[in-house]
Scaffold this motif. Structure first.
Motif, short mmCIF file in Angstrom:
data_model
loop_
_atom_site.label_atom_id
_atom_site.label_comp_id
_atom_site.label_asym_id
_atom_site.label_seq_id
_atom_site.Cartn_x
_atom_site.Cartn_y
_atom_site.Cartn_z
N ILE A 8 1.59 -5.20 -3.86
CA ILE A 8 0.55 -4.67 -2.97
C ILE A 8 0.88 -3.25 -2.53
O ILE A 8 0.02 -2.37 -2.49
CB ILE A 8 0.38 -5.59 -1.74
N GLU A 9 2.17 -3.02 -2.22
CA GLU A 9 2.59 -1.68 -1.83
C GLU A 9 2.39 -0.69 -2.97
O GLU A 9 1.96 0.45 -2.75
CB GLU A 9 4.07 -1.70 -1.40
N LEU A 10 2.73 -1.10 -4.18
CA LEU A 10 2.53 -0.24 -5.34
C LEU A 10 1.05 0.06 -5.54
O LEU A 10 0.67 1.22 -5.82
CB LEU A 10 3.10 -0.91 -6.59
N LEU A 11 0.22 -0.96 -5.39
CA LEU A 11 -1.22 -0.78 -5.54
C LEU A 11 -1.76 0.19 -4.49
O LEU A 11 -2.60 1.04 -4.78
CB LEU A 11 -1.93 -2.13 -5.44
N SER A 12 -1.25 0.06 -3.28
CA SER A 12 -1.65 0.97 -2.20
C SER A 12 -1.29 2.41 -2.54
O SER A 12 -2.09 3.34 -2.35
CB SER A 12 -0.99 0.55 -0.89
N TYR A 13 -0.09 2.61 -3.06
CA TYR A 13 0.36 3.95 -3.44
C TYR A 13 -0.51 4.53 -4.56
O TYR A 13 -0.94 5.69 -4.50
CB TYR A 13 1.82 3.89 -3.89
N LEU A 14 -0.78 3.71 -5.57
CA LEU A 14 -1.57 4.19 -6.70
C LEU A 14 -2.99 4.56 -6.30
O LEU A 14 -3.53 5.57 -6.74
CB LEU A 14 -1.60 3.12 -7.79
N THR A 15 -3.59 3.73 -5.46
CA THR A 15 -4.98 3.99 -5.06
C THR A 15 -5.10 5.26 -4.21
O THR A 15 -6.13 5.93 -4.22
CB THR A 15 -5.56 2.81 -4.28
N GLU A 16 -4.03 5.58 -3.49
CA GLU A 16 -4.05 6.80 -2.67
C GLU A 16 -3.83 8.05 -3.51
O GLU A 16 -4.41 9.11 -3.24
CB GLU A 16 -2.98 6.71 -1.58
N HIS A 17 -2.99 7.95 -4.54
CA HIS A 17 -2.61 9.14 -5.30
C HIS A 17 -3.41 9.31 -6.60
O HIS A 17 -3.31 10.36 -7.24
CB HIS A 17 -1.11 9.09 -5.63
N LEU A 18 -4.17 8.31 -6.95
CA LEU A 18 -4.99 8.41 -8.16
C LEU A 18 -6.47 8.34 -7.83
O LEU A 18 -7.28 7.91 -8.64
CB LEU A 18 -4.62 7.30 -9.14
N ILE A 19 -6.81 8.77 -6.65
CA ILE A 19 -8.17 8.61 -6.15
C ILE A 19 -9.20 9.36 -6.98
O ILE A 19 -10.36 8.98 -7.07
CB ILE A 19 -8.24 9.03 -4.66
#
Length: 217
Positions: A8-19
């Motif tokens: 979940i943390e990884l998904l949160s990071y990806l969604t923020e930086h790959l917006i």
């Protein structure tokens, strides 16, 4: 697949930086778990699509797809199945299998037939979990059931090698052979509660269909 906290943390990071990238994730989640997901992911980038139970008018088409034939039965048949399943496709599939096992739905001269008298007398078990467990017991032995339940305790996915090692550790009264385990897995596959998935250069994993995994835990 289940998702853990690190994922979940990884998904949160990806969604923020790959917006601004052309990338999107599709997740499925039970209603009671949705709040936990939303706490980690920004609501601005989440689009929720609620999957609702099927409407009664869709049931005839679904049953035709299950039977792989254009069939039309009496309206009472569809209503009773809808009432018993509450429109859940998984439950409808299990009910059709039970009716077939009890020869209430059967093939005659390459056409599906319905024994309406037996159907009207048939007592639906409205606890769908008991219905599925009873179906499992009808085609598996006590030994098979023990092996499949042990596998479910390991997790929603497992390798054959891991399951065999666990069986050797916990089965003190009876030692299960490798052949016993493979036979149980084959029976689980035959009644569609598990499936095998191959991985490149890795040992194949066995996946539980979600419904049986939930029943065993």
């Amino acid at each position: 697949q289940w998702i853990d906290e690190d994922s979940i943390e990884l998904l949160s990071y990806l969604t923020e930086h790959l917006i601004y990238s052309k990338l999107f994730f599709i997740l499925s989640c039970r209603t009671e778990k949705l709040k936990h997901i939303e706490e980690h992911l920004s609501s601005d980038i989440i689009k929720k699509i609620e999957i609702k139970p099927l409407e009664q008018s869709i049931i005839p088409m679904l049953i035709s797809r299950i039977l792989n034939a254009d069939v039309i039965f009496e309206s009472i048949f569809y209503k009773k199945i809808y009432d018993a399943s509450l429109g859940n496709p998984n439950f409808i599939l299990e009910i059709i299998k039970i009716l077939h096992d009890n020869k209430i739905i059967f093939l005659r001269k390459y056409e599906w037939q319905l024994d309406l008298k037996q159907f009207n007398e048939f007592e639906f078990d409205f606890d769908i979990t008991d219905l599925i467990k009873n179906r499992l017991k009808s085609v598996t032995s006590e030994s098979d059931n023990f092996i499949l339940t042990t596998a479910a305790v390991i997790g929603i996915q497992f390798t054959v090698d891991l399951l065999f090692k666990v069986l050797l550790l916990i089965s003190e009264d009876k030692k299960y052979s490798f052949e016993d385990m493979i036979s149980a897995i084959d029976k689980g596959r035959s009644i569609q509660i598990i499936k095998e998935e191959t991985q490149k250069k890795k040992e194949p994993i066995v996946l539980f269909m979600i419904l049986w995994y939930k029943l065993s835990n």
